[in-house]
Design a protein around this motif. Sequence first.
Motif, mmCIF file in Angstrom:
data_model
loop_
_atom_site.group_PDB
_atom_site.id
_atom_site.type_symbol
_atom_site.label_atom_id
_atom_site.label_comp_id
_atom_site.label_asym_id
_atom_site.label_seq_id
_atom_site.Cartn_x
_atom_site.Cartn_y
_atom_site.Cartn_z
ATOM 1 N N THR A 28 7.536 83.092 -46.866
ATOM 2 C CA THR A 28 6.717 81.893 -47.813
ATOM 3 C C THR A 28 6.599 82.219 -49.001
ATOM 4 O OG1 THR A 28 4.731 82.901 -46.814
ATOM 5 C CG2 THR A 28 5.935 81.108 -45.469
ATOM 6 N N MET A 29 6.961 83.451 -49.451
ATOM 7 C CA MET A 29 6.608 83.709 -50.816
ATOM 8 C C MET A 29 7.140 82.672 -51.896
ATOM 9 S SD MET A 29 7.538 87.113 -53.159
ATOM 10 C CE MET A 29 6.741 88.098 -51.864
ATOM 11 N N GLY A 30 6.281 82.150 -52.971
ATOM 12 C CA GLY A 30 6.777 81.214 -53.838
ATOM 13 C C GLY A 30 6.919 79.923 -53.392
ATOM 14 N N PRO A 37 12.172 85.093 -54.760
ATOM 15 C CA PRO A 37 11.797 86.097 -53.893
ATOM 16 C C PRO A 37 12.914 86.896 -53.321
ATOM 17 C CG PRO A 37 11.411 83.824 -52.765
ATOM 18 C CD PRO A 37 11.665 83.631 -54.403
ATOM 19 N N ARG A 86 4.920 86.447 -44.739
ATOM 20 C CA ARG A 86 4.771 86.215 -46.119
ATOM 21 C C ARG A 86 5.844 86.435 -47.011
ATOM 22 N NH1 ARG A 86 0.384 89.942 -44.340
ATOM 23 N NH2 ARG A 86 1.340 91.562 -45.266
ATOM 24 N N LEU A 87 6.752 87.162 -46.463
ATOM 25 C CA LEU A 87 7.905 87.183 -47.673
ATOM 26 C C LEU A 87 8.670 85.868 -47.406
ATOM 27 C CD1 LEU A 87 9.347 88.987 -49.472
ATOM 28 C CD2 LEU A 87 10.866 89.943 -47.651
#
Length: 358
Positions: free
Chosen positions: A169-171, A79, A166-167
């Motif tokens: 915690t992405m992936g 990410p 959200r970014l």
Amino acid sequence: MSSPSSGHAISTGLVLTALIVSASARASEAIKRIDLTDQQVARMEIKVAPVQPTDEQPLTTLPGTVVPAHNARIVAAAPFGGTVLQVYALPGQMVRKGDPLVTISSRELLDAISAKAQAEAELQMAEATARRRRSLADKNIQNPTMADEAEAQVAKIKAVIEQHARLLTMGGIVAGEGGSYTLPAPADGRIVSNDVMPGDKIDQLNAAVTLDTSNDLWIEVQVPASLVMRIRKGDKVHIVDGPDGQVVSVGGSLDKMTRSAKLLATVPAQSGLLPGQMVTVSLVQQAETGSLAIPSTAVARINERDGVFVRDGAGFNLIPVKVNGRSQSSATIVGNVPLDAQVAASGLPELEQLLSDQ
């Protein structure tokens, strides 16, 4: 001078004669016989094989490549761009969901963390401003529109914070110290390839690791344009010296270079095949009523027509047939061939020579 009735009789006679000649020619063309003793058959090494009723027919035989099931292959993407510090899983290893795959040092991660913290600080100020203006508006000291604008600014900053959260915690990444993070396995599976090694640079959202979530395999076949419209999803395929499978898709457009369409077929689990293996695939379809299966070597091509040599007592009868399908080992035919017939499966050149000598 001949009467009209006599002329009509002559015309009728000519027509009958022509019909008889035509019928005789067709009969002669339809079945031709070769008389041979058992000793001659043995000396010519002619082997016979029984015909078999069948409801399937091979459409064509084509080369194919074993590939992993497309719906079972996934990638773990980074990410945030950065530099790869460590790789934990190697090709062929099994991993569980959440197992660490790679650790990446990322300036982009630091920037995202900083941007989130800045937005959170701005939110505190915006909320205080919105509360004050709403209080003044409720007391009719200030225009309510200013309070609405302040509350809209609060909502805007909250949306920015949610985006940063959200970014981050992405992936399912696990942030470490100094701007590093660990990318975990997105699912249980087997590592196919590491797309990066320690020291490599990786861009945002580029694949870091590729893995298969199942052992399912497909066969990829390039189908010529002439056959594309004849193949349907669900058609049977037979891998030569391998298992049977089923067509899952066939492309509706042709490749610009190969002028062929891609066909994908499933194969059973535990088939013994390996990704990348080259195989020979026979496409199989429903046969028309009355079809017979014979060895592919039993089909003779004489005078631009297909036929089979049927054993009949002390010899062979050449019977015309229509070949609807053919593979390396068998052919599907229809014709006036008895169900209990034995056909010559070898020695056809010798039989054809004897036929031409008659």
